[in-house]
Write a protein that holds these residues in place. Structure first.
Motif, PDB file in Angstrom:
ATOM      1  N   GLY A 243      68.756 -27.784 -57.928  1.00  0.00           N
ATOM      2  CA  GLY A 243      67.432 -27.788 -58.538  1.00  0.00           C
ATOM      3  C   GLY A 243      66.915 -29.171 -58.878  1.00  0.00           C
ATOM      4  N   LYS A 244      67.726 -29.954 -59.558  1.00  0.00           N
ATOM      5  CA  LYS A 244      67.287 -31.304 -59.922  1.00  0.00           C
ATOM      6  C   LYS A 244      67.400 -32.264 -58.745  1.00  0.00           C
ATOM      7  N   THR A 245      68.297 -31.980 -57.804  1.00  0.00           N
ATOM      8  CA  THR A 245      68.360 -32.795 -56.590  1.00  0.00           C
ATOM      9  C   THR A 245      67.026 -32.764 -55.863  1.00  0.00           C
ATOM     10  N   LEU A 246      66.442 -31.579 -55.756  1.00  0.00           N
ATOM     11  CA  LEU A 246      65.148 -31.436 -55.099  1.00  0.00           C
ATOM     12  C   LEU A 246      64.059 -32.187 -55.849  1.00  0.00           C
ATOM     13  N   ALA A 247      64.108 -32.120 -57.177  1.00  0.00           N
ATOM     14  CA  ALA A 247      63.113 -32.838 -57.977  1.00  0.00           C
ATOM     15  C   ALA A 247      63.252 -34.341 -57.798  1.00  0.00           C
ATOM     16  N   LEU A 248      64.488 -34.834 -57.772  1.00  0.00           N
ATOM     17  CA  LEU A 248      64.723 -36.262 -57.556  1.00  0.00           C
ATOM     18  C   LEU A 248      64.223 -36.700 -56.183  1.00  0.00           C
ATOM     19  N   ALA A 249      64.472 -35.872 -55.176  1.00  0.00           N
ATOM     20  CA  ALA A 249      64.045 -36.208 -53.817  1.00  0.00           C
ATOM     21  C   ALA A 249      62.534 -36.380 -53.743  1.00  0.00           C
ATOM     22  N   ALA A 250      61.802 -35.497 -54.419  1.00  0.00           N
ATOM     23  CA  ALA A 250      60.340 -35.613 -54.416  1.00  0.00           C
ATOM     24  C   ALA A 250      59.900 -36.875 -55.137  1.00  0.00           C
ATOM     25  N   MET A 251      60.565 -37.220 -56.245  1.00  0.00           N
ATOM     26  CA  MET A 251      60.237 -38.443 -56.969  1.00  0.00           C
ATOM     27  C   MET A 251      60.478 -39.675 -56.104  1.00  0.00           C
ATOM     28  N   LEU A 258      69.914 -40.673 -51.594  1.00  0.00           N
ATOM     29  CA  LEU A 258      70.168 -39.634 -52.591  1.00  0.00           C
ATOM     30  C   LEU A 258      71.460 -38.917 -52.230  1.00  0.00           C
ATOM     31  N   ILE A 259      72.411 -38.955 -53.137  1.00  0.00           N
ATOM     32  CA  ILE A 259      73.715 -38.325 -52.913  1.00  0.00           C
ATOM     33  C   ILE A 259      73.882 -37.190 -53.922  1.00  0.00           C
ATOM     34  N   ALA A 260      74.214 -36.012 -53.428  1.00  0.00           N
ATOM     35  CA  ALA A 260      74.432 -34.851 -54.286  1.00  0.00           C
ATOM     36  C   ALA A 260      75.862 -34.366 -54.134  1.00  0.00           C
ATOM     37  N   THR A 261      76.516 -34.133 -55.276  1.00  0.00           N
ATOM     38  CA  THR A 261      77.881 -33.616 -55.241  1.00  0.00           C
ATOM     39  C   THR A 261      78.130 -32.790 -56.489  1.00  0.00           C
ATOM     40  N   ASP A 262      79.267 -32.119 -56.508  1.00  0.00           N
ATOM     41  CA  ASP A 262      79.644 -31.299 -57.659  1.00  0.00           C
ATOM     42  C   ASP A 262      81.146 -31.057 -57.591  1.00  0.00           C
ATOM     43  N   ARG A 263      81.777 -30.977 -58.739  1.00  0.00           N
ATOM     44  CA  ARG A 263      83.215 -30.716 -58.768  1.00  0.00           C
ATOM     45  C   ARG A 263      83.544 -29.351 -58.167  1.00  0.00           C
ATOM     46  N   ASP A 264      82.644 -28.395 -58.371  1.00  0.00           N
ATOM     47  CA  ASP A 264      82.861 -27.044 -57.870  1.00  0.00           C
ATOM     48  C   ASP A 264      82.078 -26.871 -56.569  1.00  0.00           C
ATOM     49  N   PRO A 270      74.223 -23.167 -51.963  1.00  0.00           N
ATOM     50  CA  PRO A 270      72.813 -22.969 -51.593  1.00  0.00           C
ATOM     51  C   PRO A 270      72.046 -24.255 -51.293  1.00  0.00           C
ATOM     52  N   ILE A 271      72.622 -25.411 -51.590  1.00  0.00           N
ATOM     53  CA  ILE A 271      71.838 -26.646 -51.595  1.00  0.00           C
ATOM     54  C   ILE A 271      71.349 -27.033 -50.198  1.00  0.00           C
ATOM     55  N   HIS A 272      72.132 -26.765 -49.189  1.00  0.00           N
ATOM     56  CA  HIS A 272      71.768 -27.206 -47.833  1.00  0.00           C
ATOM     57  C   HIS A 272      70.477 -26.534 -47.365  1.00  0.00           C
ATOM     58  N   GLU A 273      70.398 -25.219 -47.524  1.00  0.00           N
ATOM     59  CA  GLU A 273      69.194 -24.503 -47.105  1.00  0.00           C
ATOM     60  C   GLU A 273      67.994 -24.927 -47.940  1.00  0.00           C
ATOM     61  N   ARG A 274      68.205 -25.164 -49.223  1.00  0.00           N
ATOM     62  CA  ARG A 274      67.100 -25.565 -50.096  1.00  0.00           C
ATOM     63  C   ARG A 274      66.562 -26.941 -49.718  1.00  0.00           C
ATOM     64  N   LEU A 275      67.439 -27.870 -49.417  1.00  0.00           N
ATOM     65  CA  LEU A 275      67.001 -29.211 -49.009  1.00  0.00           C
ATOM     66  C   LEU A 275      66.222 -29.154 -47.700  1.00  0.00           C
ATOM     67  N   ARG A 277      64.521 -26.568 -46.468  1.00  0.00           N
ATOM     68  CA  ARG A 277      63.221 -25.935 -46.672  1.00  0.00           C
ATOM     69  C   ARG A 277      62.244 -26.856 -47.389  1.00  0.00           C
ATOM     70  N   ALA A 278      62.768 -27.701 -48.297  1.00  0.00           N
ATOM     71  CA  ALA A 278      61.923 -28.614 -49.064  1.00  0.00           C
ATOM     72  C   ALA A 278      61.528 -29.862 -48.289  1.00  0.00           C
ATOM     73  N   GLY A 279      62.057 -30.030 -47.081  1.00  0.00           N
ATOM     74  CA  GLY A 279      61.703 -31.198 -46.285  1.00  0.00           C
ATOM     75  C   GLY A 279      62.349 -32.481 -46.766  1.00  0.00           C
ATOM     76  N   VAL A 280      63.557 -32.376 -47.331  1.00  0.00           N
ATOM     77  CA  VAL A 280      64.281 -33.551 -47.824  1.00  0.00           C
ATOM     78  C   VAL A 280      65.184 -34.082 -46.715  1.00  0.00           C
ATOM     79  N   HIS A 281      64.994 -35.351 -46.348  1.00  0.00           N
ATOM     80  CA  HIS A 281      65.750 -35.935 -45.249  1.00  0.00           C
ATOM     81  C   HIS A 281      66.625 -37.124 -45.666  1.00  0.00           C
ATOM     82  N   ASN A 282      66.537 -37.519 -46.933  1.00  0.00           N
ATOM     83  CA  ASN A 282      67.321 -38.683 -47.370  1.00  0.00           C
ATOM     84  C   ASN A 282      68.463 -38.297 -48.294  1.00  0.00           C
ATOM     85  N   ALA A 283      68.867 -37.012 -48.259  1.00  0.00           N
ATOM     86  CA  ALA A 283      69.943 -36.548 -49.151  1.00  0.00           C
ATOM     87  C   ALA A 283      71.249 -36.384 -48.386  1.00  0.00           C
TER      88      ALA A 283
END
Length: 433
Positions: A243-251, A258-264, A270-275, A277-283
Motif C-alpha cells: 500500500g505505501k510502496t504504491l504511494a511512494l512510487a507515485a510521489m 524504489l526497493i520494497a521488501t518484508d521479513r515475511d 500481492p505486491i507484484h500485481e498491484r505494482l 496495475r499501478a504502472g510502477v516501473h522503478n520498483a
C-alpha cells in the motif's frame, strides 16, 4: 429477511463468537454457509450488527447490566444505532424469527441507564488493561478518543497520480457518492451507512486501470510526510502488500530507485500485481530467501527508509473491532521487539543526511514516542524532524492539519476523533550529514 430476523441472526453469530472463540469474520462466513437463503443485503446487515456489537461491547453490557449476546445487541441498538426503547421493542416482538419481547428489566435499562458515570474503559469500549497506556497519551479524553475508534470507518481511496487525476476520478465515482477527503489532496471518501455493503470498488474501471487504490487517508498522509522525492533511493522496509510502496512510487513520479521488501515473504505476495496495475516501473521487490538478507548490498546509501512498522494495530480498531478484545499484553511485547529490529536495521541503510520515516497504526506510547526516544538513545547521529517541518511537504492545510493532531518531540499522532482518519503515528528521523 425482516429487520427483526436479522437481529436474531446477529445474536446467533455473537453466541458462536463467544462460545467457539473464533474471529467475527469466520463466524459470519460459517453462518452464511449454513443459511444460504440469506441474500447479500441480509448478510451485510447482519455483519454490520455483529461488528457494531463488538465495537460497543463493554458499554452495551454496562447499560444493560448483562453481558449475554442478546443484552449486548440491545445495548448497541441504543448506543450505536440511536434507537429508543419503543423502537427496539417493536423489533423484539416475539413474532416468527424475531427476538423475544423485552423483559421489564431490559426496557427499564434501555430507558434509564447511560455510560455517563462508567469507567473510561467501559465508556470507550476497550480492554481495561490498556487504560494506563491510553491515559498516557489522551489523558481525560481517552474515553472519547477510544469511542471514536469504535465507530465504523469510511472507505477511503487514493488516486494514483501515475495514471489519473483526482478531479477526473471524483467525477467518475459520483455514483458511489465519493467526496474529496479533508486532508489528503489525493484522497476520496465513500461514507457507509450502518447496514451498507462495501461498494464493488474493485470492479470499477478506475481501479481496474490502476487509477485508484483502497487506502485510509491517514495512511496516505503518513506516506506523504516521508517526503519521498523523484530521483531518490527509497526503501520500503516493511512493505507487506504494498500500500505505501504504491504511494511512494507515485510521489517519486517513476524516477529514482524504489526497493520494497518484508521479513515475511507471504505478505509480499500481492505486491507484484498491484505494482503492475499501478504502472510502477522503478520498483524492485526483494523477497527474502532463507537467512539471506535481501538488502545485503545496501550500506548507508538510502535517501529514505520507510518503516510501516509491525504494531498492535490499535489505531485500526474501527476496522477490526474484534481484534481489540483478543489483544493481550504479550502481543505488545512482541511488536516492540519487531520495531526495535526494524529501526536498527534501517539506521544502517540510511546515508548521512538521509532520513527514516517511522510509522505505526497504533496509538500506544510504547510503540510510538517511547520507541523513538529509545532509538535516539541508541543512535545519537539521528534527530527527530519537528512535526511542523515534516508536515510542510503537504499542502495549504498544513497549519489546520497540525492543529488537529497530537504533537510531541518525537512525532505526531492522528486519531479518528481529531483527524477523521485511522490512528497513525509518524516520526521522521534525520541522520546527521
Amino acid at each position: 429477511m425482516t429487520p427483526a430476523a436479522r437481529l436474531s441472526a446477529a445474536i446467533e453469530v455473537i453466541e458462536a463468537i463467544d462460545s467457539e472463540r473464533v474471529p467475527a469474520a469466520k463466524a459470519l462466513k460459517e453462518w452464511g454457509t449454513a443459511h444460504r437463503f440469506a441474500g447479500s443485503g441480509d448478510r451485510a446487515a447482519i455483519s454490520g450488527l455483529v461488528y457494531d456489537v463488538l465495537r460497543r461491547q463493554a458499554s452495551s453490557a454496562w447499560i444493560m447490566d448483562a453481558a449475554a449476546p442478546r443484552s449486548r445487541l440491545l445495548g448497541m441498538l441504543k448506543l450505536e444505532r440511536g434507537l429508543d426503547a419503543d423502537a427496539i421493542a417493536a423489533l423484539c416482538d416475539g413474532s416468527r424469527f424475531a427476538p423475544a419481547p423485552l423483559s421489564e428489566g431490559e426496557r427499564a435499562a434501555l430507558v434509564s441507564r447511560t455510560v455517563t458515570d462508567a469507567p473510561a474503559h467501559i465508556a470507550g469500549d476497550y480492554p481495561e488493561w490498556l487504560d494506563g497506556y491510553l491515559a498516557d497519551v489522551f489523558g481525560d479524553d481517552r474515553a472519547a478518543e477510544a469511542a471514536a475508534m469504535a465507530s465504523r470507518a469510511p472507505l477511503d481511496l487514493r488516486v494514483n497520480t501515475l495514471k489519473a487525476k483526482p478531479e477526473k476520478v471524483l467525477g467518475s465515482l459520483r455514483h458511489l457518492n465519493a467526496t474529496a477527503t479533508p486532508w489528503s489532496p489525493l484522497g476520496l471518501r465513500i461514507t457507509l451507512g450502518a447496514d451498507a455493503r462495501n461498494p464493488g470498488v474493485h470492479a470499477e474501471e478506475d481501479f481496474i486501470k490502476g487509477g485508484i487504490e483502497v487506502q485510509d487517508e491517514g495512511s496516505q498522509l503518513a506516506a506523504m510526510l516521508s517526503g519521498a522525492k523523484p530521483g531518490e533511493q527509497v526503501i520500503d522496509l516493511c512493505a507487506g502488500a504494498g500500500g505505501k510502496t504504491l504511494a511512494l512510487a507515485a510521489m517519486m513520479q517513476g524516477r529514482g530507485r524504489l526497493i520494497a521488501t518484508d521479513r515475511d515473504k507471504r505478505q509480499l505476495a500481492p505486491i507484484h500485481e498491484r505494482l503492475s496495475r499501478a504502472g510502477v516501473h522503478n520498483a524492485d521487490v526483494r523477497t527474502p530467501k532463507g537467512a539471506d538478507d535481501p538488502l545485503s548490498d545496501i550500506r548507508a546509501s538510502a535517501d529514505l527508509v520507510l518503516i510501516d512498522a509491525p504494531c498492535t494495530g490499535t489505531g485500526t480498531w474501527r476496522r477490526n473491532p474484534d481484534a481489540k478484545w483478543r489483544m493481550r499484553a504479550g502481543a505488545l511485547e512482541v511488536r516492540l521487539k519487531d520495531q526495535i529490529e526494524a529501526l536498527d536495521r534501517a539506521a544502517a541503510l540510511v546515508k548521512p543526511g538521509g532520513r527514516i520515516a517511522y510509522i505505526t497504526c497504533s496509538v500506544l506510547p510504547p510503540e510510538n514516542s517511547e520507541q523513538v526516544r529509545k532509538f535516539i538513545g541508541r543512535h545519537s547521529d539521528f534527530t527527530v524532524t519537528p512535526p511542523a517541518q515534516a508536515a510542510s511537504v503537504l499542502w495549504d492545510k498544513t497549519d489546520e492539519f497540525l492543529a488537529a493532531t497530537y504533537q510531541s518531540d518525537e512525532g505526531l499522532l492522528m486519531t479518528p476523533r481529531r483527524t477523521g482518519t485511522d490512528g497513525f503515528f509518524i516520526s521522521v528521523l534525520h541522520k546527521k550529514a
